[in-house]
Scaffold this motif. Structure first.
Motif, PDB file in Angstrom:
ATOM      1  N   MET A 202       0.825  -1.219   0.000  1.00  0.00           N
ATOM      2  CA  MET A 202       0.000   0.000   0.000  1.00  0.00           C
ATOM      3  C   MET A 202       0.856   1.264   0.000  1.00  0.00           C
ATOM      4  SD  MET A 202      -1.600   0.428   3.798  1.00  0.00           S
ATOM      5  CE  MET A 202      -0.605   0.739   5.245  1.00  0.00           C
ATOM      6  N   LEU A 203       2.133   1.186   0.397  1.00  0.00           N
ATOM      7  CA  LEU A 203       3.048   2.326   0.304  1.00  0.00           C
ATOM      8  C   LEU A 203       4.184   1.937  -0.626  1.00  0.00           C
ATOM      9  CD1 LEU A 203       3.437   3.748   3.926  1.00  0.00           C
ATOM     10  CD2 LEU A 203       2.205   4.749   2.015  1.00  0.00           C
ATOM     11  N   ALA A 204       4.388   2.748  -1.640  1.00  0.00           N
ATOM     12  CA  ALA A 204       5.453   2.450  -2.590  1.00  0.00           C
ATOM     13  C   ALA A 204       6.298   3.694  -2.813  1.00  0.00           C
ATOM     14  CB  ALA A 204       4.850   1.987  -3.923  1.00  0.00           C
ATOM     15  N   GLY A 205       7.583   3.463  -3.074  1.00  0.00           N
ATOM     16  CA  GLY A 205       8.461   4.568  -3.449  1.00  0.00           C
ATOM     17  C   GLY A 205       9.020   5.341  -2.278  1.00  0.00           C
ATOM     18  N   GLU A 206       8.325   6.409  -1.880  1.00  0.00           N
ATOM     19  CA  GLU A 206       8.907   7.371  -0.943  1.00  0.00           C
ATOM     20  C   GLU A 206       8.847   6.912   0.510  1.00  0.00           C
ATOM     21  OE1 GLU A 206       8.712  12.197  -0.032  1.00  0.00           O
ATOM     22  OE2 GLU A 206       7.172  11.238  -1.261  1.00  0.00           O
ATOM     23  N   TRP A 207       7.948   5.982   0.847  1.00  0.00           N
ATOM     24  CA  TRP A 207       7.744   5.605   2.251  1.00  0.00           C
ATOM     25  C   TRP A 207       7.819   4.101   2.439  1.00  0.00           C
ATOM     26  CZ3 TRP A 207       7.191   9.506   5.772  1.00  0.00           C
ATOM     27  CH2 TRP A 207       6.844  10.764   5.269  1.00  0.00           C
ATOM     28  N   LYS A 208       8.091   3.710   3.686  1.00  0.00           N
ATOM     29  CA  LYS A 208       7.973   2.309   4.059  1.00  0.00           C
ATOM     30  C   LYS A 208       7.406   2.220   5.477  1.00  0.00           C
ATOM     31  CE  LYS A 208      12.556   1.472   6.100  1.00  0.00           C
ATOM     32  NZ  LYS A 208      13.752   0.620   6.080  1.00  0.00           N
ATOM     33  N   ILE A 209       6.606   1.190   5.735  1.00  0.00           N
ATOM     34  CA  ILE A 209       6.013   0.977   7.055  1.00  0.00           C
ATOM     35  C   ILE A 209       6.993   0.172   7.901  1.00  0.00           C
ATOM     36  CG2 ILE A 209       4.150  -0.168   8.308  1.00  0.00           C
ATOM     37  CD1 ILE A 209       2.291   0.530   6.058  1.00  0.00           C
ATOM     38  N   ILE A 210       7.264   0.660   9.116  1.00  0.00           N
ATOM     39  CA  ILE A 210       8.183  -0.041  10.009  1.00  0.00           C
ATOM     40  C   ILE A 210       7.474  -0.609  11.243  1.00  0.00           C
ATOM     41  CG2 ILE A 210      10.224   1.207   9.256  1.00  0.00           C
ATOM     42  CD1 ILE A 210       9.920   3.124  11.506  1.00  0.00           C
ATOM     43  N   ASP A 211       6.194  -0.266  11.441  1.00  0.00           N
ATOM     44  CA  ASP A 211       5.460  -0.859  12.564  1.00  0.00           C
ATOM     45  C   ASP A 211       3.963  -0.620  12.383  1.00  0.00           C
ATOM     46  OD1 ASP A 211       5.096  -2.207  14.942  1.00  0.00           O
ATOM     47  OD2 ASP A 211       5.233  -0.416  16.174  1.00  0.00           O
ATOM     48  N   PHE A 212       3.157  -1.553  12.897  1.00  0.00           N
ATOM     49  CA  PHE A 212       1.697  -1.458  12.852  1.00  0.00           C
ATOM     50  C   PHE A 212       1.152  -2.106  14.116  1.00  0.00           C
ATOM     51  CE2 PHE A 212      -2.395  -3.451  12.159  1.00  0.00           C
ATOM     52  CZ  PHE A 212      -3.143  -2.460  11.545  1.00  0.00           C
ATOM     53  N   ASN A 213       0.249  -1.410  14.798  1.00  0.00           N
ATOM     54  CA  ASN A 213      -0.384  -2.034  15.964  1.00  0.00           C
ATOM     55  C   ASN A 213      -1.779  -1.471  16.171  1.00  0.00           C
ATOM     56  OD1 ASN A 213      -0.371   0.163  18.169  1.00  0.00           O
ATOM     57  ND2 ASN A 213       1.766   0.179  17.492  1.00  0.00           N
ATOM     58  N   ILE A 214      -2.578  -2.223  16.892  1.00  0.00           N
ATOM     59  CA  ILE A 214      -3.962  -1.849  17.186  1.00  0.00           C
ATOM     60  C   ILE A 214      -4.199  -2.072  18.672  1.00  0.00           C
ATOM     61  CG2 ILE A 214      -4.653  -4.146  16.377  1.00  0.00           C
ATOM     62  CD1 ILE A 214      -7.394  -2.994  15.701  1.00  0.00           C
ATOM     63  N   THR A 215      -4.734  -1.064  19.347  1.00  0.00           N
ATOM     64  CA  THR A 215      -4.958  -1.144  20.795  1.00  0.00           C
ATOM     65  C   THR A 215      -6.316  -0.547  21.146  1.00  0.00           C
ATOM     66  OG1 THR A 215      -3.863   1.003  21.148  1.00  0.00           O
ATOM     67  CG2 THR A 215      -2.488  -0.979  21.339  1.00  0.00           C
ATOM     68  N   GLU A 216      -6.780  -0.931  22.332  1.00  0.00           N
ATOM     69  CA  GLU A 216      -8.014  -0.338  22.875  1.00  0.00           C
ATOM     70  C   GLU A 216      -7.668   0.459  24.115  1.00  0.00           C
ATOM     71  OE1 GLU A 216     -11.429   0.197  25.481  1.00  0.00           O
ATOM     72  OE2 GLU A 216      -9.701  -1.103  25.889  1.00  0.00           O
ATOM     73  N   THR A 217      -8.231   1.653  24.208  1.00  0.00           N
ATOM     74  CA  THR A 217      -8.030   2.489  25.382  1.00  0.00           C
ATOM     75  C   THR A 217      -9.349   3.164  25.735  1.00  0.00           C
ATOM     76  OG1 THR A 217      -6.670   4.268  26.332  1.00  0.00           O
ATOM     77  CG2 THR A 217      -7.358   4.520  24.038  1.00  0.00           C
ATOM     78  N   LYS A 218      -9.396   3.705  26.933  1.00  0.00           N
ATOM     79  CA  LYS A 218     -10.619   4.376  27.383  1.00  0.00           C
ATOM     80  C   LYS A 218     -10.313   5.847  27.601  1.00  0.00           C
ATOM     81  CE  LYS A 218     -12.147   0.060  29.442  1.00  0.00           C
ATOM     82  NZ  LYS A 218     -11.042  -0.663  28.756  1.00  0.00           N
ATOM     83  N   ILE A 219     -11.075   6.699  26.927  1.00  0.00           N
ATOM     84  CA  ILE A 219     -10.823   8.134  26.933  1.00  0.00           C
ATOM     85  C   ILE A 219     -11.768   8.807  27.927  1.00  0.00           C
ATOM     86  CG2 ILE A 219     -10.724  10.224  25.533  1.00  0.00           C
ATOM     87  CD1 ILE A 219      -8.636   8.101  24.838  1.00  0.00           C
ATOM     88  N   PRO A 220     -11.205   9.519  28.914  1.00  0.00           N
ATOM     89  CA  PRO A 220     -12.061  10.210  29.894  1.00  0.00           C
ATOM     90  C   PRO A 220     -12.531  11.571  29.382  1.00  0.00           C
ATOM     91  CG  PRO A 220      -9.759  10.471  30.486  1.00  0.00           C
ATOM     92  CD  PRO A 220      -9.777   9.621  29.247  1.00  0.00           C
ATOM     93  N   TYR A 221     -13.715  11.939  29.752  1.00  0.00           N
ATOM     94  CA  TYR A 221     -14.284  13.254  29.453  1.00  0.00           C
ATOM     95  C   TYR A 221     -14.835  13.853  30.743  1.00  0.00           C
ATOM     96  CZ  TYR A 221     -14.078  12.009  24.504  1.00  0.00           C
ATOM     97  OH  TYR A 221     -13.644  11.640  23.247  1.00  0.00           O
TER      98      TYR A 221
END
Length: 344
Positions: free
Chosen positions: A168-187
């Motif tokens: 999905m990224l070609a040429g100028e960029w490269k992906i060095i890490d990917f992660n998915i997390t869940e957090t709880k946002i206070p209001y």
């Protein structure tokens, strides 16, 4: 006397035990409520494209497929979520299907509800181009529940199936890490929810982080090429023959100064404004300083020539100042570029 003291101690002990049992009885339902687990659905994402990186407009565009797996039909997390820092989005398609539950998810249910949505989203991102073109970035796509707070509903990330297309990224960029997390946002508000007594509330948020690094220097050379040409012109000015009072030399330096200023504005328009001095800014500032210093040298050399010290002026110009200016300019640029490449 001793019997009276013993009776008083006995009565006090009974009262304390009764009070403790009363408090325990009143707090037990509340404890049961707080320990009750909130409802949940499994949420996953697959990125198919990252593009349109606009450093000046502070945005990027992502194409992705989003899905949820829920134990009941009334749970609709894809409909209830919002994308944080969203400029605009477009939904290509969406669907909900009943599927057999052949995984351990929501066991022992026989069926689950699998929903999908394909989206294109343009999202705000404050690009840090301080060390451009050696910059690294963490792009975040964040989804937040808007209906039920975290006491009633939370996301469960689908770690196994989430990811991104390798190309999905070609040429100028490269992906060095990917992660998915869940957090709880206070209001510090309940948003007017009549079911919440407290003024504070928390909502579940799914955070997708893509860490990427720039790999191409082509754009940098295009942006910095002009300022380096003006630097070469500045160094050439030390080799000019003396003809008439400052005419050719000052005109050449004035052209170099104008070119450096225009090139600096072009670079800033391309990368956007920054709160700090970027590597490109530093290169332009150093070049402009050298041009101004060379202009002051031109005036001094002119004075030497007019006072009959042509040999001294020629030696100082070509043998000393030309070498000092050229070598020091290369060294300063080399150090600043090396530092930016290391820090990233």
């Amino acid at each position: 006397m001793i019997s009276w003291v013993w009776k008083i101690n006995k009565i006090a002990t009974v009262l304390i035990l009764s009070l403790a049992l009363g408090v325990l009885c009143h707090t037990q339902p509340a404890l049961g409520q707080t320990l009750q687990s909130p409802k949940t659905c499994s949420i996953g994402i697959y990125l198919t494209s990252l593009r349109n990186f606009q450093t000046a407009e502070k945005s990027f565009t992502a194409d992705f497929r989003l899905w949820s797996v829920c134990p009941s039909e009334d749970m609709k997390p894809l409909e209830n979520m919002r994308i944080v820092n969203l400029f605009e989005s477009e939904t290509a398609y969406e669907s909900t299907l009943v599927k057999k539950n052949r995984s351990k998810l929501f066991y022992p249910r026989d069926t689950v509800y699998w929903s999908q949505r394909e989206l294109t989203a343009t999202i705000y991102h404050n690009w840090d181009v301080h060390n451009y073109p050696f910059d690294r970035h963490r792009l975040r796509i964040q989804f937040e529940e808007t209906v039920d707070n975290a006491l009633n509903f939370v996301y469960t990330p689908d770690f196994n199936n989430s990811g991104y297309a390798p190309d999905m990224l070609a040429g100028e960029w490269k992906i060095i890490d990917f992660n998915i997390t869940e957090t709880k946002i206070p209001y510090a508000t309940s948003f007017g929810n009549p079911e919440i007594d407290s003024q504070d509330s928390r909502y579940s948020r799914l955070v997708v982080t893509i860490k990427m690094q720039r790999t191409s220097l082509v754009n940098f050379l295009n942006l910095a090429g002009g300022v380096y040409v003006t630097a070469v012109i500045t160094m050439v000015s030390f080799l000019l023959e003396y003809e008439s009072p400052l005419s050719g030399r000052v005109g050449l330096l004035a052209t170099a100064l104008f070119g450096a200023l225009v090139n600096m504005q072009t670079a800033q328009a391309n990368l956007g404004t920054s709160d700090t001095v970027t590597l490109l800014d530093f290169i332009h500032i150093v070049t402009i300083a050298y041009i101004l210093a060379a202009s002051a040298v031109a005036v001094y050399i002119q004075i030497l020539n007019e006072t009959g010290q042509q040999k001294q002026a020629l030696y100082l110009d070509r043998q000393v100042l030309f070498r000092v200016f050229t070598i020091s300019y290369i060294v300063v640029n080399g150090i600043s570029i090396t530092y930016a490449a290391i820090v990233g």
